[in-house]
Motif scaffolding. Structure first.
Motif, mmCIF file in Angstrom:
data_model
loop_
_atom_site.group_PDB
_atom_site.id
_atom_site.type_symbol
_atom_site.label_atom_id
_atom_site.label_comp_id
_atom_site.label_asym_id
_atom_site.label_seq_id
_atom_site.Cartn_x
_atom_site.Cartn_y
_atom_site.Cartn_z
ATOM 1 N N GLU A 278 70.081 66.776 13.858
ATOM 2 C CA GLU A 278 71.510 67.477 14.336
ATOM 3 C C GLU A 278 71.967 68.294 13.314
ATOM 4 O OE1 GLU A 278 74.262 64.217 14.455
ATOM 5 O OE2 GLU A 278 73.360 63.251 16.207
ATOM 6 N N LEU A 279 71.300 68.377 11.860
ATOM 7 C CA LEU A 279 71.807 69.485 10.755
ATOM 8 C C LEU A 279 70.978 70.532 11.292
ATOM 9 C CD1 LEU A 279 71.989 67.636 7.504
ATOM 10 C CD2 LEU A 279 73.727 68.419 8.734
ATOM 11 N N PHE A 280 69.570 70.209 11.794
ATOM 12 C CA PHE A 280 68.749 71.490 12.119
ATOM 13 C C PHE A 280 69.433 72.294 13.238
ATOM 14 C CE2 PHE A 280 65.750 73.633 15.051
ATOM 15 C CZ PHE A 280 64.943 74.039 14.325
ATOM 16 N N ASP A 281 69.974 71.615 14.128
ATOM 17 C CA ASP A 281 70.706 72.160 15.450
ATOM 18 C C ASP A 281 71.937 73.009 14.677
ATOM 19 O OD1 ASP A 281 73.073 72.322 17.473
ATOM 20 O OD2 ASP A 281 71.580 71.372 18.594
ATOM 21 N N GLN A 282 72.662 72.469 13.898
ATOM 22 C CA GLN A 282 73.774 73.135 12.999
ATOM 23 C C GLN A 282 73.207 74.563 12.511
ATOM 24 O OE1 GLN A 282 77.456 72.541 12.531
ATOM 25 N NE2 GLN A 282 76.928 71.638 14.543
ATOM 26 N N TYR A 283 72.097 74.177 11.656
ATOM 27 C CA TYR A 283 71.574 75.540 11.086
ATOM 28 C C TYR A 283 71.255 76.694 12.141
ATOM 29 C CZ TYR A 283 69.950 78.320 7.192
ATOM 30 O OH TYR A 283 69.715 79.119 6.280
ATOM 31 N N ALA A 284 70.637 76.209 12.807
ATOM 32 C CA ALA A 284 69.856 76.988 14.081
ATOM 33 C C ALA A 284 70.968 77.785 14.837
ATOM 34 C CB ALA A 284 69.036 76.204 14.971
ATOM 35 N N LYS A 285 72.063 77.116 14.970
ATOM 36 C CA LYS A 285 73.297 77.843 15.628
ATOM 37 C C LYS A 285 73.874 78.725 14.836
ATOM 38 C CE LYS A 285 77.813 76.459 17.624
ATOM 39 N NZ LYS A 285 78.590 75.282 17.979
ATOM 40 N N GLY A 286 74.025 78.501 13.670
ATOM 41 C CA GLY A 286 74.627 79.437 12.737
ATOM 42 C C GLY A 286 73.830 80.453 12.362
ATOM 43 N N TYR A 287 72.544 80.452 12.253
ATOM 44 C CA TYR A 287 71.673 81.434 11.714
ATOM 45 C C TYR A 287 71.621 82.444 13.022
ATOM 46 C CZ TYR A 287 67.586 83.720 9.554
ATOM 47 O OH TYR A 287 66.933 84.626 9.133
ATOM 48 N N LEU A 288 71.058 82.036 14.115
ATOM 49 C CA LEU A 288 70.936 82.634 15.271
ATOM 50 C C LEU A 288 72.065 83.570 15.684
ATOM 51 C CD1 LEU A 288 68.322 80.342 17.101
ATOM 52 C CD2 LEU A 288 67.850 82.759 16.028
ATOM 53 N N SER A 289 73.535 83.009 15.548
ATOM 54 C CA SER A 289 74.504 83.740 15.923
ATOM 55 C C SER A 289 74.789 84.791 15.096
ATOM 56 C CB SER A 289 75.783 82.594 15.807
ATOM 57 O OG SER A 289 75.941 82.449 14.463
ATOM 58 N N ALA A 290 74.198 84.897 13.610
ATOM 59 C CA ALA A 290 74.618 85.763 12.860
ATOM 60 C C ALA A 290 73.195 86.846 12.525
ATOM 61 C CB ALA A 290 74.731 85.428 11.329
ATOM 62 N N VAL A 291 72.115 86.345 12.913
ATOM 63 C CA VAL A 291 70.890 87.277 12.643
ATOM 64 C C VAL A 291 70.968 88.189 13.906
ATOM 65 C CG1 VAL A 291 69.274 85.966 13.640
ATOM 66 C CG2 VAL A 291 68.787 87.592 11.848
ATOM 67 N N GLY A 292 71.335 87.629 15.132
ATOM 68 C CA GLY A 292 71.483 88.379 16.371
ATOM 69 C C GLY A 292 70.338 88.893 16.782
ATOM 70 N N GLU A 293 70.410 89.982 17.550
ATOM 71 C CA GLU A 293 69.037 90.789 18.125
ATOM 72 C C GLU A 293 68.198 91.526 16.950
ATOM 73 O OE1 GLU A 293 68.387 90.860 21.217
ATOM 74 O OE2 GLU A 293 70.100 89.418 21.522
ATOM 75 N N SER A 294 68.427 91.256 15.755
ATOM 76 C CA SER A 294 67.531 91.778 14.843
ATOM 77 C C SER A 294 66.512 91.044 14.658
ATOM 78 C CB SER A 294 68.308 92.166 13.487
ATOM 79 O OG SER A 294 68.500 90.759 12.756
ATOM 80 N N ALA A 295 66.499 89.472 14.974
ATOM 81 C CA ALA A 295 65.307 88.941 15.163
ATOM 82 C C ALA A 295 64.563 88.995 16.332
ATOM 83 C CB ALA A 295 65.739 87.478 14.989
ATOM 84 N N THR A 296 63.354 89.229 16.129
ATOM 85 C CA THR A 296 62.321 89.634 17.187
ATOM 86 C C THR A 296 61.974 88.510 17.894
ATOM 87 O OG1 THR A 296 60.519 89.456 16.044
ATOM 88 C CG2 THR A 296 61.175 91.768 16.161
ATOM 89 N N LYS A 297 61.223 88.641 19.076
ATOM 90 C CA LYS A 297 60.977 87.437 19.782
ATOM 91 C C LYS A 297 59.763 86.604 18.817
ATOM 92 C CE LYS A 297 58.896 85.525 24.147
ATOM 93 N NZ LYS A 297 58.177 84.711 23.580
ATOM 94 N N VAL A 298 58.993 87.228 18.339
ATOM 95 C CA VAL A 298 57.856 86.508 17.625
ATOM 96 C C VAL A 298 58.413 85.769 16.468
ATOM 97 C CG1 VAL A 298 57.168 88.348 15.783
ATOM 98 C CG2 VAL A 298 55.366 86.760 16.560
#
Length: 365
Positions: A278-298
């Motif tokens: 559940e904490l992994f879910d929280q972190y992934a949600k926050g991180y990916l919302s902020a890093v956005g499209e700058s994170a590549t698929k790989v």
């Protein structure tokens, strides 16, 4: 040792009169002080740090890393309409324009930052919201620096996350077996060797160029994020001594290693050591919302694996140090590094079982 902070402060572009300068925070690497000054009747605070030049031997290049990244971030924040004085570390330069001051009297290297007011750095995850907000902070940090040329950065700790080299070092420690301890930890040794294939995955993606080389923070713990004292939202990422080139999967993974386990790093009762999805879910949600499209698929495809890799690497390092006679990590008891490696390996096992669910969570966000 005591320092003449009145003299030290005068070498920086700080116009105020020094009122006090006392030890501050809970950092173990550098000596950190809060300097309170009076500038024409107004209180202005600064952080003064004595840099640990035994660990960071090339202070000039270390501070050039920090100068390059903070100046770049400040321009990006300004362009976005933000407040760079609050949302980024702000270096205070010396009177001759340098990022640090060498004090001959104490043989010490000092640097100064503007103090970030009304913000808190928590030492541990007290509630899931803190962990989520730290993820937003580190995701935003990665997003800000996504286009920065990471090859400009000096490698302050060579091969820090070169897991192939970490494996070679582990095998060398095993072969030397200086303390004669290997015979008693065969289970842990087999755990490391049976997962050797993990070591080359991200290293080789970076080498081939399939995964972009980016700026990595390399110490993505909760206490390196300043959260607003009122709103609890992220203000700035701090402690940039270990910024180097690497993969954002390293930073993401190290946050998960640190934050998704409620037990102490040296917990001896492994039943208390559990990976919190559940904490992994929280972190992934926050991180990916902020890093956005700058994170590549790989990069996105390897975030969950990066969590396993960083936990495995850390456990391997603890075990190697135990075999070497506990020469790197500070210990409180003879088996401390062995206990630490066992907590990491328990987390690795939990993550391996949870990997399909972890990857679904990444895909969800």
């Amino acid at each position: 040792m005591t320092y003449d902070f009145n003299k030290i402060i005068k070498n920086f572009k700080i116009s105020g009169k020094l009122i006090s300068c006392e030890r501050y925070g809970e950092g173990h690497i550098n000596e950190t002080y809060l300097a309170i000054t009076d500038e024409n009747g107004k209180r202005v605070d600064y952080i003064i740090q004595k840099i640990n030049n035994k660990l960071f031997k090339d202070v000039e290049r270390l501070m050039e890393n920090i100068r390059l990244v903070t100046e770049y971030n400040r321009e990006k924040i300004k362009a976005r309409g933000g407040n760079p004085d609050r949302e980024s570390l702000t270096l205070v330069y010396t009177n001759d324009g340098k990022a640090y001051y060498y004090d001959q009297e104490s043989d010490g290297y000092f640097r100064a930052y503007v103090f970030i007011t009304d913000a808190i750095a928590y030492q541990k995850v007290e509630k899931p919201e803190h962990f989520y907000q730290s993820a937003v902070a580190f995701g935003n940090f990665a997003n800000l620096l996504a286009e920065f040329d990471a090859t400009k950065l000096y490698e302050s700790i060579p091969d820090f996350h070169n897991t192939e080299k970490r494996m070679r070092d582990f095998k060398a420690s095993l072969k030397a077996d200086k303390m004669g301890r290997a015979k008693d930890v065969q289970k842990e040794i087999d755990f490391v060797l049976s997962r050797e294939k993990y070591c080359g995955r991200i290293v080789n993606l970076l080498k081939s160029g399939e995964m972009p080389t980016k700026v990595t923070h390399n110490d993505t713990k909760l206490n390196n994020v300043m959260l607003d004292a009122v709103t609890g939202e992220p203000v700035a990422v701090i402690d940039l001594d270990t910024i180097m080139q690497g993969s954002i999967c390293y930073d993401f993974g190290d946050s998960i290693r640190f934050g998704c386990n409620h037990a102490d790093e040296g917990e001896q009762d492994l039943s208390k050591v559990n990976f919190d999805i559940e904490l992994f879910d929280q972190y992934a949600k926050g991180y990916l919302s902020a890093v956005g499209e700058s994170a590549t698929k790989v990069e996105r495809d390897n975030l969950a694996f990066g969590s396993i890799l960083m936990t495995y690497e850390c456990g391997m390092r603890f075990l190697a140090d135990y075999l070497d006679g506990d020469v790197y990590f500070r210990i409180k008891r003879e088996s401390h590094n062995l206990d630490r490696c066992r907590t990491q390996f328990k987390l690795v096992e939990d993550m391996e079982k949870a990997l399909p669910e972890m990857e679904k969570i990444i895909a969800k966000y």
